[in-house]
Design a protein around this motif. Structure first.
Motif, PDB file in Angstrom:
ATOM      1  N   LYS A 144      26.215  34.480  45.661  1.00  0.00           N
ATOM      2  CA  LYS A 144      25.782  34.790  44.301  1.00  0.00           C
ATOM      3  C   LYS A 144      24.302  34.480  44.073  1.00  0.00           C
ATOM      4  O   LYS A 144      23.692  34.995  43.136  1.00  0.00           O
ATOM      5  CB  LYS A 144      26.625  34.007  43.289  1.00  0.00           C
ATOM      6  CG  LYS A 144      28.126  34.203  43.429  1.00  0.00           C
ATOM      7  CD  LYS A 144      28.542  35.639  43.185  1.00  0.00           C
ATOM      8  CE  LYS A 144      30.065  35.788  43.253  1.00  0.00           C
ATOM      9  NZ  LYS A 144      30.484  37.204  43.086  1.00  0.00           N
ATOM     10  N   LYS A 147      20.606  36.961  43.777  1.00  0.00           N
ATOM     11  CA  LYS A 147      19.867  37.482  42.618  1.00  0.00           C
ATOM     12  C   LYS A 147      18.752  36.548  42.171  1.00  0.00           C
ATOM     13  O   LYS A 147      17.899  36.942  41.358  1.00  0.00           O
ATOM     14  CB  LYS A 147      20.828  37.720  41.448  1.00  0.00           C
ATOM     15  CG  LYS A 147      21.467  36.465  40.882  1.00  0.00           C
ATOM     16  CD  LYS A 147      22.401  36.799  39.732  1.00  0.00           C
ATOM     17  CE  LYS A 147      23.026  35.537  39.117  1.00  0.00           C
ATOM     18  NZ  LYS A 147      23.848  34.796  40.072  1.00  0.00           N
ATOM     19  N   ARG A 201      17.941  41.168  34.470  1.00  0.00           N
ATOM     20  CA  ARG A 201      18.088  40.533  33.161  1.00  0.00           C
ATOM     21  C   ARG A 201      17.233  41.283  32.135  1.00  0.00           C
ATOM     22  O   ARG A 201      16.847  42.413  32.379  1.00  0.00           O
ATOM     23  CB  ARG A 201      17.700  39.063  33.250  1.00  0.00           C
ATOM     24  CG  ARG A 201      18.539  38.292  34.291  1.00  0.00           C
ATOM     25  CD  ARG A 201      18.057  36.867  34.447  1.00  0.00           C
ATOM     26  NE  ARG A 201      18.734  36.173  35.525  1.00  0.00           N
ATOM     27  CZ  ARG A 201      18.350  36.199  36.792  1.00  0.00           C
ATOM     28  NH1 ARG A 201      17.281  36.888  37.131  1.00  0.00           N
ATOM     29  NH2 ARG A 201      19.017  35.547  37.726  1.00  0.00           N
ATOM     30  N   LYS A 362      29.520  46.993  37.014  1.00  0.00           N
ATOM     31  CA  LYS A 362      29.145  46.415  35.716  1.00  0.00           C
ATOM     32  C   LYS A 362      27.945  45.476  35.842  1.00  0.00           C
ATOM     33  O   LYS A 362      27.093  45.431  34.968  1.00  0.00           O
ATOM     34  CB  LYS A 362      30.337  45.634  35.127  1.00  0.00           C
ATOM     35  CG  LYS A 362      31.636  46.424  35.043  1.00  0.00           C
ATOM     36  CD  LYS A 362      31.534  47.575  34.074  1.00  0.00           C
ATOM     37  CE  LYS A 362      32.894  48.249  33.880  1.00  0.00           C
ATOM     38  NZ  LYS A 362      33.458  48.822  35.110  1.00  0.00           N
ATOM     39  N   ASN A 363      27.886  44.689  36.917  1.00  0.00           N
ATOM     40  CA  ASN A 363      26.802  43.714  37.108  1.00  0.00           C
ATOM     41  C   ASN A 363      25.465  44.448  37.286  1.00  0.00           C
ATOM     42  O   ASN A 363      25.307  45.256  38.209  1.00  0.00           O
ATOM     43  CB  ASN A 363      27.108  42.871  38.354  1.00  0.00           C
ATOM     44  CG  ASN A 363      26.123  41.741  38.543  1.00  0.00           C
ATOM     45  OD1 ASN A 363      24.929  41.959  38.665  1.00  0.00           O
ATOM     46  ND2 ASN A 363      26.627  40.514  38.575  1.00  0.00           N
ATOM     47  N   TYR A 366      23.629  44.203  40.903  1.00  0.00           N
ATOM     48  CA  TYR A 366      24.234  45.018  41.951  1.00  0.00           C
ATOM     49  C   TYR A 366      24.100  46.510  41.649  1.00  0.00           C
ATOM     50  O   TYR A 366      23.943  47.333  42.556  1.00  0.00           O
ATOM     51  CB  TYR A 366      25.697  44.632  42.139  1.00  0.00           C
ATOM     52  CG  TYR A 366      25.889  43.231  42.668  1.00  0.00           C
ATOM     53  CD1 TYR A 366      25.272  42.832  43.844  1.00  0.00           C
ATOM     54  CD2 TYR A 366      26.668  42.300  41.991  1.00  0.00           C
ATOM     55  CE1 TYR A 366      25.437  41.543  44.346  1.00  0.00           C
ATOM     56  CE2 TYR A 366      26.840  41.010  42.473  1.00  0.00           C
ATOM     57  CZ  TYR A 366      26.220  40.634  43.652  1.00  0.00           C
ATOM     58  OH  TYR A 366      26.365  39.366  44.138  1.00  0.00           O
ATOM     59  N   TYR A 425      32.810  44.925  45.825  1.00  0.00           N
ATOM     60  CA  TYR A 425      32.551  44.117  44.618  1.00  0.00           C
ATOM     61  C   TYR A 425      33.008  44.860  43.369  1.00  0.00           C
ATOM     62  O   TYR A 425      33.571  44.269  42.449  1.00  0.00           O
ATOM     63  CB  TYR A 425      31.060  43.793  44.524  1.00  0.00           C
ATOM     64  CG  TYR A 425      30.678  43.034  43.276  1.00  0.00           C
ATOM     65  CD1 TYR A 425      30.821  41.654  43.207  1.00  0.00           C
ATOM     66  CD2 TYR A 425      30.179  43.712  42.158  1.00  0.00           C
ATOM     67  CE1 TYR A 425      30.479  40.957  42.057  1.00  0.00           C
ATOM     68  CE2 TYR A 425      29.837  43.020  41.008  1.00  0.00           C
ATOM     69  CZ  TYR A 425      29.993  41.648  40.963  1.00  0.00           C
ATOM     70  OH  TYR A 425      29.656  40.968  39.816  1.00  0.00           O
ATOM     71  N   GLU A 429      35.621  43.766  40.525  1.00  0.00           N
ATOM     72  CA  GLU A 429      35.378  43.814  39.079  1.00  0.00           C
ATOM     73  C   GLU A 429      36.530  44.499  38.356  1.00  0.00           C
ATOM     74  O   GLU A 429      36.997  44.031  37.308  1.00  0.00           O
ATOM     75  CB  GLU A 429      34.082  44.574  38.785  1.00  0.00           C
ATOM     76  CG  GLU A 429      32.821  43.767  38.987  1.00  0.00           C
ATOM     77  CD  GLU A 429      31.598  44.526  38.506  1.00  0.00           C
ATOM     78  OE1 GLU A 429      30.612  43.875  38.112  1.00  0.00           O
ATOM     79  OE2 GLU A 429      31.616  45.773  38.522  1.00  0.00           O
TER      80      GLU A 429
END
Length: 457
Positions: A144, A147, A201, A362-363, A366, A425, A429
């Motif tokens: 994780k 990022k 972000r 969704k992330n 990624y 991934y 999700e």
């Protein structure tokens, strides 16, 4: 008799490729088809039959037993990678894997026909890369902290490209490799990770400026190294990721204007660029010099026609650097224009599969990685085929998974493994969302029962 077999084989190979291509798009569009697994297996069967037919022809034309050994080794590799992926990663994208095997097959066929030693070296690199790539999907899912390494990615890219600029020897008019490795291929991956990490972000004007500065350093060093193809790919990835993350057309317009101005400046500053543009505008006028490659490429494409000359029937070796930059021309000459169009459609299917994966993630980190890698892949295909067909000036990049090139093929294998990790991934999700939905429904039912019991009491 052999000539009859060769003549018939090109129609067999073409038919198999057409059917495979149709299945690609049926699987992309009809992803909920009940017979999906059967169609994926059919693709594998078609690939194996295409390989068998092609290598029978190459052997009959050369009677070189090394061809048989290479074919056996290649089949062992394909069987191993298909079985291992199905065993280790049951949620992996089999369409992506099948397309990888088909594109590799076309590359191996042409390399074996052109130079068996290069084909053997390519197969060894692919096998080693695939062995390393098997652990990457797990890393994408578990690590994780990837990022958070924003400036590590940026620093690594600038330092490695700078080292190439200072230390590398000039080859074919550009500084490309250091100790036999082409760092720009690896930096294509780290650059996308940098952009995704920075823009995942909240995207502010300050972040856009920082991304522009770092991207400018990457592209500027590549231009000074005269690695123009890689510079354009980096710029396009930067532009796509800025637009996707901000959704502001103004940034896209400014980027295109800046890129156009940079191209004009490069034309006036570098003789290398002027030579390529001159060869693109009128290759026959400079046939004896910089136009020779593109003229031979166009001759090969025209000679092949729609159905091709047949394997080992043409003269693709007359094209300089045919294994790297002009392998598409060799494919057109010997396998035909229709086969080459199908190959383009398979590449497009590959890209559409990546886009589909990106849209469903969704992330944001990624999601941006998938979009960035997909943009790099698609534009590299465009640059290679566009250059070989004189649609655009030649940029000197390879056709992913098809052309000969150690660093290029290795990093492409790693890129596919990263995308497979993103696909898995995405499945995680979906499972997490479904689990939360079931838990919410269960809690709602419990509250309803409790409310009913209170009313009865």
């Amino acid at each position: 008799m052999i000539n009859i077999v060769v003549e018939l084989s090109k129609y067999v190979i073409l038919t198999l490729m057409i059917v495979y291509t149709v299945l690609c798009y049926y699987l992309v569009v009809g992803k909920h088809a009940s017979d999906r697994k059967g169609l994926l297996r059919s693709q594998i069967t078609l690939t194996f039959f295409l390989d068998f037919t092609a290598f029978v022809v190459i052997f009959l034309k050369t009677f070189d037993f090394k061809v048989v050994i290479f074919y056996a080794e290649m089949m062992i590799y394909f069987a191993a990678i298909l079985i291992l992926y199905r065993r280790i990663y049951k949620n992996a994208s089999m369409l992506l894997l099948n397309n990888m095997c088909m594109l590799l097959s076309v590359g191996f066929i042409m390399l074996c026909r052109l130079d068996i030693a290069s084909a053997n070296k390519q197969l060894l690199i692919v096998a080693c890369g695939s062995a390393v790539a098997l652990v990457i999907p797990v890393m994408i899912r578990k690590m994780k902290f990837l990022k958070d390494l924003t400036w590590v990615y940026a620093g690594l890219g600038v330092v490695l490209l700078g080292a190439v600029l200072v230390l590398a020897q000039t080859s074919y008019g550009a500084k490309l490799s250091l100790m036999g490795i082409q760092p720009s291929e690896v930096i294509k991956l780290t650059f996308v990770f940098f952009m995704a990490s920075l823009l995942a972000r909240e995207v502010t004007f300050k972040k856009v400026v920082l991304a522009t500065v770092v991207a400018g350093l990457h592209v500027g060093i590549l231009v000074l190294s005269r690695d123009l193809g890689s510079a354009v790919i980096f710029f396009v990835a930067y532009l796509v990721l800025i637009y996707v993350s901000t959704r502001k057309p103004a940034y896209l317009c400014i980027g295109i204007a800046g890129g156009t101005a940079g191209a004009v400046m490069a034309y006036h500053l570098f003789g290398h660029v002027r030579q390529r543009v001159s060869a693109w505008k009128d290759p026959m006028a400079v046939y004896q010099n910089e136009g020779y490659q593109i003229v031979q490429s166009l001759f090969a494409i025209g000679t092949g026609g729609w159905f091709g000359m047949g394997l080992c029937q043409g003269s693709p070796e007359k094209i300089p650097v045919v294994k790297n930059d002009f392998i598409f021309s060799a494919i057109c000459e010997e396998l035909g224009g229709i086969f080459a169009i199908c190959l383009i459609f398979v590449c497009m299917s590959f890209f559409l599969t990546i886009v589909e994966i990106a849209l469903q993630i969704k992330n944001p980190f990624y999601k941006l990685i998938a979009i960035g890698l997909g943009a790099e892949y698609a534009f590299q295909v465009f640059l290679t085929i566009g250059g070989a067909t004189k649609f655009i000036p030649m940029t000197g990049v390879t056709l992913p998974l098809v052309s000969y090139g150690g660093s290029s093929i290795m990093c492409m294998i790693l890129m596919i493994a990263i995308i497979q990790g993103l696909y898995i991934y995405r499945e995680d999700e979906d499972e997490e969302i479904e689990r939360h939905r079931r838990e919410a429904a269960k809690r709602a039912r419990q509250r309803a029962v409790e409310a009913a019991e209170e009313r009865d009491y």
